[in-house]
Scaffold this motif. Structure first.
Motif, mmCIF file in Angstrom:
data_model
loop_
_atom_site.group_PDB
_atom_site.id
_atom_site.type_symbol
_atom_site.label_atom_id
_atom_site.label_comp_id
_atom_site.label_asym_id
_atom_site.label_seq_id
_atom_site.Cartn_x
_atom_site.Cartn_y
_atom_site.Cartn_z
ATOM 1 N N ALA A 66 0.824 -1.214 0.000
ATOM 2 C CA ALA A 66 0.000 0.000 0.000
ATOM 3 C C ALA A 66 0.853 1.258 0.000
ATOM 4 N N LEU A 67 1.974 1.220 0.708
ATOM 5 C CA LEU A 67 2.862 2.379 0.762
ATOM 6 C C LEU A 67 3.440 2.686 -0.620
ATOM 7 N N ILE A 68 3.838 1.637 -1.338
ATOM 8 C CA ILE A 68 4.351 1.830 -2.699
ATOM 9 C C ILE A 68 3.275 2.468 -3.570
ATOM 10 N N SER A 69 2.073 1.911 -3.528
ATOM 11 C CA SER A 69 0.980 2.434 -4.352
ATOM 12 C C SER A 69 0.613 3.858 -3.959
ATOM 13 N N PHE A 70 0.575 4.111 -2.652
ATOM 14 C CA PHE A 70 0.215 5.434 -2.163
ATOM 15 C C PHE A 70 1.217 6.494 -2.640
ATOM 16 N N LEU A 71 2.488 6.199 -2.503
ATOM 17 C CA LEU A 71 3.514 7.155 -2.925
ATOM 18 C C LEU A 71 3.510 7.319 -4.440
ATOM 19 N N ARG A 72 3.399 6.189 -5.154
ATOM 20 C CA ARG A 72 3.462 6.235 -6.623
ATOM 21 C C ARG A 72 2.281 6.981 -7.225
#
Length: 441
Positions: A386-392
């Motif tokens: 989720a962190l990857i998706s949120f930042l991206r």
């Protein structure tokens, strides 16, 4: 479940993922059909309206994607642990939960769609077209969510070819009915919406019927019980996919807001064309990631760390090759693709072509973060995913879309996604390196 430690490693991996890739690409293509018919046979304003309200509908549909990706990761891991009966119950729980959520969201959204469209900037004729198109599509929201969900579960059930067959059936239905309703019957935007609704209903009903038949695959619908812990785990696992879809939709609204400011209705229409092509190209990365995720989950549950390392290494090579191919194809086809949608307007055509030439650089980097997020979802590490998706898809893009236009004007809007994807790719590589010893891949 597929093993990678043999002579035909790349070949077998691609064969397993191929149906999911084609399924996602075909899903994107038939979504584009509405845009083609609306733009060329209904008009520029309805075309802009469809693209303006679509992010809202995508947010709602992505709930099904969350249950599908997060739920299939948990189900595949459970099967890898040898708990087949529990896997059946979890699978059934996720499907039934999606049905209930779909009905509730459809009813609530029907009444708030107009004020929401006003809030994000729609007005006049475009507002009326947004509401008309959106409210018709909400009739099929539960089926749309199920269609998203079963794309993942067909793979988990080792029946990706069935998922592909359902997607093709939906796509052909939408294409034929678009031509019939819009061109032959002249129903305009209502015809486009009706064609999409009927195709989405097919996409939701056929998988339910298939999985209602016991022992047709390794998964089938059965009696289950409410398990809040499992639902919470699935939501956490799939939160990256949900966050990615929500973020993309929110960012699309922000893009439309900025484009209205810098280029007016033409900018919104040009962005709509970009998003259609972007869906098709990114579908290759998403399809591959979705197709290989159950393999990751299975081997993680079985403790096969060597298989995980092999899968990550080979997937990195495959994603890299896909990225170069997507970039070259986008650069070479920028003109013809723009002409398919907006050849009737010289100014809009020129704007769309230039946007393509800048935007296409993003395909060199986008696959890295997409696969990285899916990889961590498959490992049941929903927080990192989720962190990857949120930042991206939210933080980097919002920052870029707010800052770059101040420097480069309209070109800054098209450049925003390139900068965001590059930054996300670097961040994903750092996460993969940091978590290497934790999951022993």
């Amino acid at each position: 479940m597929i093993q990678l430690s043999d002579h035909f490693e790349y070949k077998r991996l691609l064969q397993f993922a191929f149906p999911s890739v084609i399924m996602m690409v075909f899903t994107s293509i038939y979504s584009v059909v509405d845009g083609f018919f609306v733009s060329n046979f209904v008009g520029k304003t309805p075309f802009a309206a469809v693209n303006f309200i679509m992010p809202v509908l995508m947010i709602l549909g992505s709930i099904g994607f969350m249950f599908g990706s997060g739920g299939s990761a948990l189900v595949s891991k459970t099967m890898g642990e040898g708990k087949q009966e529990k896997a059946q119950q979890l699978f059934s729980l996720f499907v039934y939960s999606t049905m209930v959520c779909g009905v509730v969201l459809a009813v609530v959204s029907f009444f708030i769609l107009r004020p929401l469209a006003v809030l994000i900037g729609a007005e006049g004729e475009m507002l009326e077209q947004c509401v008309l198109y959106g409210q018709i599509l909400l009739l099929a929201l539960p089926f749309y969510m199920l269609q998203f969900e079963f794309q993942s579960f067909f793979v988990a059930a080792e029946k990706p070819q069935w998922g592909l067959a359902v997607t093709v059936a939906c796509g052909l239905t939408n294409m034929v009915l678009d031509a019939l309703f819009i061109v032959v019957f002249s129903w305009g935007l209502v015809g486009a919406a009706a064609a999409t609704v009927m195709s989405q209903m097919i996409g939701g009903v056929i998988p339910v019927v298939y999985f209602s038949r016991p022992r047709t695959s390794v998964l089938w619908l059965t009696k289950t019980e409410l398990n809040w812990k499992a639902l919470r785990k699935a939501c956490i696992n799939g939160s990256s996919e949900l966050m990615s879809n929500i973020s993309i939709s929110v960012v699309s609204m922000l893009y439309n807001f900025q484009l209205l400011k810098y280029a007016g209705e033409n900018g919104v229409a040009a962005y709509g064309v970009l998003m259609y092509v972007n869906m098709i190209f990114l579908a290759v990365f998403i399809g591959y990631s979705t197709g290989t995720a159950p393999i990751v989950s299975y081997h993680y549950g079985a403790g096969n760390h060597g298989e995980l390392r092999g899968l990550l290494q080979k997937s990195s090579v495959i994603i890299g090759i896909f990225a170069v191919m997507m970039f070259m194809l986008a650069e070479g086809c920028a003109g013809p693709l723009a002409e398919i949608f907006v050849s009737y307007d010289v100014e809009l055509l020129a704007m769309t072509k230039r946007a393509f030439m800048i935007y296409s650089f993003s395909f060199l980097f986008s696959g890295i973060a997409i696969y990285g997020s899916s990889f961590f979802t498959a490992l049941n590490d929903g927080v990192t995913s989720a962190l990857i998706s949120f930042l991206r898809s939210l933080v980097f893009e919002v920052a870029a879309i707010l800052i770059l236009p101040l420097i480069f004007k309209l070109d800054g809007i098209w450049l925003s996604v390139v900068v965001a994807e590059l930054t996300a790719a670097i961040m994903t590589i750092l996460f993969l390196a940091a978590k290497r010893n934790v999951y022993q891949y």
